[in-house]
Design a protein around this motif. Structure first.
Motif, PDB file in Angstrom:
ATOM      1  N   GLU A 179       9.085 -19.388  -3.343  1.00 34.95           N
ATOM      2  CA  GLU A 179       9.466 -18.557  -2.293  1.00 34.95           C
ATOM      3  C   GLU A 179      10.973 -18.527  -1.941  1.00 34.95           C
ATOM      4  OE1 GLU A 179       7.410 -21.207   0.574  1.00 34.95           O
ATOM      5  OE2 GLU A 179       5.646 -19.940   0.414  1.00 34.95           O
ATOM      6  N   GLY A 180      11.534 -19.459  -2.732  1.00 32.68           N
ATOM      7  CA  GLY A 180      13.238 -19.414  -2.530  1.00 32.68           C
ATOM      8  C   GLY A 180      13.887 -18.336  -3.663  1.00 32.68           C
ATOM      9  N   MET A 181      13.260 -17.863  -4.446  1.00 35.75           N
ATOM     10  CA  MET A 181      13.639 -16.907  -5.430  1.00 35.75           C
ATOM     11  C   MET A 181      13.923 -15.531  -4.859  1.00 35.75           C
ATOM     12  SD  MET A 181      11.147 -17.588  -8.864  1.00 35.75           S
ATOM     13  CE  MET A 181      11.252 -19.002  -9.695  1.00 35.75           C
ATOM     14  N   ASP A 182      14.873 -14.973  -5.532  1.00 33.71           N
ATOM     15  CA  ASP A 182      15.067 -13.573  -5.172  1.00 33.71           C
ATOM     16  C   ASP A 182      14.259 -12.735  -6.506  1.00 33.71           C
ATOM     17  OD1 ASP A 182      16.576 -13.219  -7.790  1.00 33.71           O
ATOM     18  OD2 ASP A 182      18.526 -13.521  -6.816  1.00 33.71           O
ATOM     19  N   GLN A 183      14.381 -11.399  -6.183  1.00 31.80           N
ATOM     20  CA  GLN A 183      13.528 -10.681  -6.907  1.00 31.80           C
ATOM     21  C   GLN A 183      13.732 -10.682  -8.342  1.00 31.80           C
ATOM     22  OE1 GLN A 183      10.713  -8.710  -5.938  1.00 31.80           O
ATOM     23  NE2 GLN A 183      10.237  -8.313  -8.049  1.00 31.80           N
ATOM     24  N   THR A 184      15.082 -10.671  -8.754  1.00 35.97           N
ATOM     25  CA  THR A 184      15.463 -11.063 -10.477  1.00 35.97           C
ATOM     26  C   THR A 184      14.937 -12.255 -10.726  1.00 35.97           C
ATOM     27  OG1 THR A 184      17.648  -9.797  -9.468  1.00 35.97           O
ATOM     28  CG2 THR A 184      17.493 -10.999 -11.718  1.00 35.97           C
ATOM     29  N   GLU A 185      14.994 -13.503 -10.093  1.00 34.62           N
ATOM     30  CA  GLU A 185      14.657 -14.660 -10.479  1.00 34.62           C
ATOM     31  C   GLU A 185      12.985 -14.714 -10.672  1.00 34.62           C
ATOM     32  OE1 GLU A 185      17.515 -17.837  -8.440  1.00 34.62           O
ATOM     33  OE2 GLU A 185      16.434 -16.891  -7.202  1.00 34.62           O
ATOM     34  N   ALA A 186      12.282 -13.961  -9.894  1.00 34.79           N
ATOM     35  CA  ALA A 186      11.064 -14.011  -9.742  1.00 34.79           C
ATOM     36  C   ALA A 186      10.387 -13.128 -10.957  1.00 34.79           C
ATOM     37  CB  ALA A 186      10.292 -13.398  -8.553  1.00 34.79           C
ATOM     38  N   THR A 187      11.107 -12.257 -11.254  1.00 34.23           N
ATOM     39  CA  THR A 187      10.713 -11.202 -12.503  1.00 34.23           C
ATOM     40  C   THR A 187      10.877 -12.073 -13.698  1.00 34.23           C
ATOM     41  OG1 THR A 187      11.433  -9.269 -11.170  1.00 34.23           O
ATOM     42  CG2 THR A 187      11.364  -9.088 -13.718  1.00 34.23           C
ATOM     43  N   ALA A 188      12.019 -12.675 -13.811  1.00 34.86           N
ATOM     44  CA  ALA A 188      12.516 -13.461 -15.034  1.00 34.86           C
ATOM     45  C   ALA A 188      11.447 -14.658 -15.238  1.00 34.86           C
ATOM     46  CB  ALA A 188      13.916 -14.000 -14.980  1.00 34.86           C
ATOM     47  N   MET A 189      10.917 -15.083 -14.341  1.00 32.90           N
ATOM     48  CA  MET A 189       9.944 -16.237 -14.340  1.00 32.90           C
ATOM     49  C   MET A 189       8.674 -15.420 -14.790  1.00 32.90           C
ATOM     50  SD  MET A 189       8.780 -18.709 -11.520  1.00 32.90           S
ATOM     51  CE  MET A 189       7.508 -20.288 -11.869  1.00 32.90           C
ATOM     52  N   GLU A 190       8.376 -14.308 -14.348  1.00 33.32           N
ATOM     53  CA  GLU A 190       6.946 -13.680 -14.530  1.00 33.32           C
ATOM     54  C   GLU A 190       7.046 -13.378 -16.104  1.00 33.32           C
ATOM     55  OE1 GLU A 190       4.601 -10.395 -12.517  1.00 33.32           O
ATOM     56  OE2 GLU A 190       6.389  -9.556 -13.267  1.00 33.32           O
ATOM     57  N   ASN A 191       8.130 -13.067 -16.656  1.00 34.09           N
ATOM     58  CA  ASN A 191       8.284 -12.319 -18.087  1.00 34.09           C
ATOM     59  C   ASN A 191       8.291 -13.627 -19.208  1.00 34.09           C
ATOM     60  OD1 ASN A 191       8.042  -9.744 -17.149  1.00 34.09           O
ATOM     61  ND2 ASN A 191      10.392  -9.784 -16.937  1.00 34.09           N
ATOM     62  N   LYS A 192       8.404 -14.958 -18.656  1.00 32.89           N
ATOM     63  CA  LYS A 192       8.434 -15.910 -19.628  1.00 32.89           C
ATOM     64  C   LYS A 192       7.032 -16.235 -20.206  1.00 32.89           C
ATOM     65  CE  LYS A 192      12.138 -18.711 -17.787  1.00 32.89           C
ATOM     66  NZ  LYS A 192      12.564 -19.935 -17.257  1.00 32.89           N
TER      67      LYS A 192
END
Length: 78
Positions: free
Chosen positions: A65-78
């Motif tokens: 919930e504290g992530m911005d879109q860039t961080e969320a996308t980076a996490m999703e791609n791990k």
């Protein structure tokens, strides 16, 4: 780690033979597996496996919930 098999979701860490030294090891493994800060307190409060899982889930949801879109996308791609 506890030498008890099988372990159910309603089993309590301390009643399974958990202690403060094992709690440190379990917390370290949770930190590594989920890349989170996991305090010892939930383990030492004689939490069940299910309660610990919910605690981890709450930590992860708060992080997401504290992530911005860039961080969320980076996490999703791990």
């Amino acid at each position: 780690m506890l030498g008890v098999h099988p372990i159910g979701i309603h089993d309590e860490f301390l009643r399974l033979g958990g202690n403060s030294l094992l709690a440190i090891r379990v917390a370290a493994e949770l930190r590594e597996a989920f890349q989170i800060e996991f305090p010892l307190e939930p383990l030492l409060k004689s939490s069940t496996v299910a309660e610990i899982a919910l605690f981890v889930e709450d930590i992860l949801l708060t992080m997401i919930e504290g992530m911005d879109q860039t961080e969320a996308t980076a996490m999703e791609n791990k």
